[in-house]
Design an enzyme around this catalytic site. Structure first.
Site, PDB file in Angstrom:
ATOM      1  N   ASP A  82       0.818  -1.235   0.000  1.00  0.00           N
ATOM      2  CA  ASP A  82       0.000   0.000   0.000  1.00  0.00           C
ATOM      3  C   ASP A  82       0.842   1.271   0.000  1.00  0.00           C
ATOM      4  O   ASP A  82       0.573   2.203  -0.751  1.00  0.00           O
ATOM      5  CB  ASP A  82      -1.076  -0.010   1.105  1.00  0.00           C
ATOM      6  CG  ASP A  82      -0.571  -0.137   2.526  1.00  0.00           C
ATOM      7  OD1 ASP A  82       0.648  -0.356   2.706  1.00  0.00           O
ATOM      8  OD2 ASP A  82      -1.395  -0.013   3.456  1.00  0.00           O
ATOM      9  N   GLY A  90      -2.440  -7.859  14.330  1.00  0.00           N
ATOM     10  CA  GLY A  90      -2.393  -7.580  12.896  1.00  0.00           C
ATOM     11  C   GLY A  90      -3.773  -7.480  12.265  1.00  0.00           C
ATOM     12  O   GLY A  90      -3.929  -7.630  11.061  1.00  0.00           O
ATOM     13  N   LEU A  91      -4.804  -7.219  13.096  1.00  0.00           N
ATOM     14  CA  LEU A  91      -6.162  -7.105  12.551  1.00  0.00           C
ATOM     15  C   LEU A  91      -6.620  -5.648  12.509  1.00  0.00           C
ATOM     16  O   LEU A  91      -7.796  -5.349  12.345  1.00  0.00           O
ATOM     17  CB  LEU A  91      -7.144  -7.940  13.380  1.00  0.00           C
ATOM     18  CG  LEU A  91      -6.790  -9.416  13.547  1.00  0.00           C
ATOM     19  CD1 LEU A  91      -7.859 -10.144  14.328  1.00  0.00           C
ATOM     20  CD2 LEU A  91      -6.612 -10.077  12.194  1.00  0.00           C
ATOM     21  N   SER A  92      -5.677  -4.734  12.726  1.00  0.00           N
ATOM     22  CA  SER A  92      -5.944  -3.297  12.591  1.00  0.00           C
ATOM     23  C   SER A  92      -6.921  -2.744  13.617  1.00  0.00           C
ATOM     24  O   SER A  92      -7.849  -2.018  13.270  1.00  0.00           O
ATOM     25  CB  SER A  92      -6.455  -2.969  11.193  1.00  0.00           C
ATOM     26  OG  SER A  92      -5.461  -3.236  10.299  1.00  0.00           O
ATOM     27  N   GLU A 146      -2.368   8.271  12.495  1.00  0.00           N
ATOM     28  CA  GLU A 146      -1.473   7.158  12.828  1.00  0.00           C
ATOM     29  C   GLU A 146      -0.008   7.570  12.601  1.00  0.00           C
ATOM     30  O   GLU A 146       0.862   7.277  13.414  1.00  0.00           O
ATOM     31  CB  GLU A 146      -1.846   5.963  11.933  1.00  0.00           C
ATOM     32  CG  GLU A 146      -1.084   4.728  12.214  1.00  0.00           C
ATOM     33  CD  GLU A 146      -1.931   3.636  12.891  1.00  0.00           C
ATOM     34  OE1 GLU A 146      -3.171   3.725  12.887  1.00  0.00           O
ATOM     35  OE2 GLU A 146      -1.310   2.715  13.420  1.00  0.00           O
ATOM     36  N   ASP A 170      -5.631  -0.239   5.871  1.00  0.00           N
ATOM     37  CA  ASP A 170      -6.446  -0.605   7.038  1.00  0.00           C
ATOM     38  C   ASP A 170      -7.623   0.353   7.204  1.00  0.00           C
ATOM     39  O   ASP A 170      -8.758  -0.063   7.445  1.00  0.00           O
ATOM     40  CB  ASP A 170      -5.592  -0.590   8.311  1.00  0.00           C
ATOM     41  CG  ASP A 170      -4.387  -1.498   8.197  1.00  0.00           C
ATOM     42  OD1 ASP A 170      -4.355  -2.309   7.258  1.00  0.00           O
ATOM     43  OD2 ASP A 170      -3.482  -1.399   9.046  1.00  0.00           O
TER      44      ASP A 170
HETATM   45  C1  GLA Z   1      -0.037  -2.533   8.449  1.00  0.00           C
HETATM   46  C2  GLA Z   1      -0.247  -1.131   7.879  1.00  0.00           C
HETATM   47  C3  GLA Z   1      -0.841  -1.189   6.483  1.00  0.00           C
HETATM   48  C4  GLA Z   1      -0.062  -2.138   5.579  1.00  0.00           C
HETATM   49  C5  GLA Z   1       0.201  -3.466   6.267  1.00  0.00           C
HETATM   50  C6  GLA Z   1       1.120  -4.348   5.474  1.00  0.00           C
HETATM   51  O1  GLA Z   1      -1.269  -3.162   8.660  1.00  0.00           O
HETATM   52  O2  GLA Z   1      -1.074  -0.375   8.720  1.00  0.00           O
HETATM   53  O3  GLA Z   1      -0.896   0.101   5.936  1.00  0.00           O
HETATM   54  O4  GLA Z   1       1.131  -1.544   5.144  1.00  0.00           O
HETATM   55  O5  GLA Z   1       0.744  -3.306   7.558  1.00  0.00           O
HETATM   56  O6  GLA Z   1       0.538  -4.700   4.273  1.00  0.00           O
END
Ligand code: GLA
Length: 386
Positions: A34, A119-121, A155, A167
């Site tokens: 991204d 890693g689920l934002s 962020e 995300d």
């Molecule tokens: C995190 C970041 C995203 C993206 C991912 C990796 O989730 O927030 O913007 O770069 O890592 O794909």
């Protein structure tokens, strides 16, 4: 959970709140692309942040987080980051106001069933909840695209992670049973149905949360920029790794620092993989799609070096099972979850198998989440009966 959040809000602030439901995300393929202007393929999921909020007619923002049993207050005019989770909220308030939106004081209660650091934002889910919630509360004329950008910049500058836009975008634009193919260069997007009733999306949480994650993330971003600066000398039209193809990159295989080369190599390949993956999806070829997920993992682990031993182990376990179409680490890396496409009838056995093998090796039990693809951020209209 919605009911509990509402009750806590009423206990603390003695009024009825507006309730916002704000999901986490998965990403099927297209990782670390991204911020290189590339493509991603995320979707919003059933796990989410719940935000109860109401205007309070003052200049104070009062936010209670159930997870930490902590109430933090800050003036709505606040300009500086603080410590910890409140930054995601402060950042969004700050950037909304900086863009001229009339955000005033509010009371809020925050809760979530999204595991933090998996890693689920969860952070993007908080940003989306606040941006969207304040939009509704104060009738602001924001767009979802603008809210995604506000979340991202909050962020960057309040939480210190130079993330891309995936995300926040997935959180705001998510749609039930649809993946979003997003072009991060111009934010154009298309929905791709993910309708495979015989399969489930299963997440395996390694329960590893490396403190390195955000600093190394920023380093990867810099390394990609370094690569682009070198390539640009020969190909001035190149703005970002998105503009680079394998043939162009090969020219630098001897002159470029080996590590930078590998970083670029991964990103260039991953963009191509994503486009191929979408074609396979259109042909309903989930097996082929899954093979590309394994390749992505390989690249993230060897070339991009954002995996870890535990994630590699989880993927290797999944690879042993023919009921699993594909598996890979997901998100920023250095811990968090793997995403697995698993035959629905095998999910229980899969979960037992992973737990047993993982515990045997690492003496901790991974959490397993069977997820569904849901709508993006929205106002709760259930009447909070749940
Ligand atoms: C995190 C970041 C995203 C993206 C991912 C990796 O989730 O927030 O913007 O770069 O890592 O794909």
């Amino acid at each position: 959970m919605i009911k509990q959040v509402k009750e806590k809000f009423e206990e603390l602030f003695h009024k009825e709140p507006l309730i916002i439901l704000s999901p986490g995300r998965v990403n099927l393929i297209g990782e670390h692309t991204d911020y290189n202007d590339g493509f991603v393929l995320p979707a919003a999921i059933d796990k989410k942040v719940i935000l109860a909020l109401s205007a309070n007619g003052t200049h104070q923002c009062n936010v209670y987080a159930r997870a930490f049993d902590a109430l933090i207050s800050f003036p709505v005019e606040n300009k500086k980051p603080a410590q910890g989770w409140i930054n995601y909220i402060m950042g969004v308030v700050f950037y909304l106001r900086e863009k001229g939106y009339a955000v005033k004081g509010f009371d809020a209660v925050l809760d979530s069933d999204l595991p933090v650091g998996a890693g689920l934002s969860s952070s993007a889910a908080v940003e989306g909840a606040v941006g969207y919630g304040l939009t509704k509360l104060f009738n602001l004329e924001t767009t979802k695209e603008e809210l995604a950008k506000i979340g991202q910049i909050a962020e960057h500058n309040f939480a210190g992670v130079k993330c891309g836009i995936m995300d926040q975008f997935a959180n705001l634009f998510g749609k039930k049973d649809q993946l979003i193919r997003l072009d991060c260069r111009d934010l154009s997007y298309a929905y791709f149905p993910f309708h495979f009733p015989e399969y489930n999306i299963v997440l395996c949480n390694s329960m590893v949360h490396h403190s390195l994650a955000s600093s190394e993330y920023n380093v990867r971003r810099q390394q990609c920029e370094e690569g682009v600066a070198i390539i640009k000398k020969e190909f001035p039209e190149v703005k970002n790794l998105r503009d680079v193809n394998e043939e162009m990159l090969k020219k630098f295989s001897h002159s470029m620092n080996e590590k930078i080369y590998r970083r670029c190599h991964y990103v260039v390949n991953e963009n191509n993989r994503l486009l191929n993956a979408c074609e396979l999806l259109e042909k309903n070829d989930l097996q082929g799609f899954g093979q590309l997920m394994y390749q992505t993992h390989e690249g993230l682990s060897k070339d991009y070096e954002v995996s870890c031993e535990e994630l590699d182990f989880l993927v290797s376990l999944a690879k042993e099972r023919e009921e699993v179409a594909g598996s890979r680490m997901m998100g920023g890396g250095f811990g968090g979850c793997t995403i697995n496409i698993v035959k629905a009838h095998y999910v229980n056995d899969f979960s037992g198998f992973i737990k047993e093998k993982y515990e045997e090796k690492y003496h901790k039990i991974p959490e397993i989440y069977v997820t569904s693809i849901e709508d993006g951020v929205k106002v709760d209209e259930s009447g909070s009966e749940r």
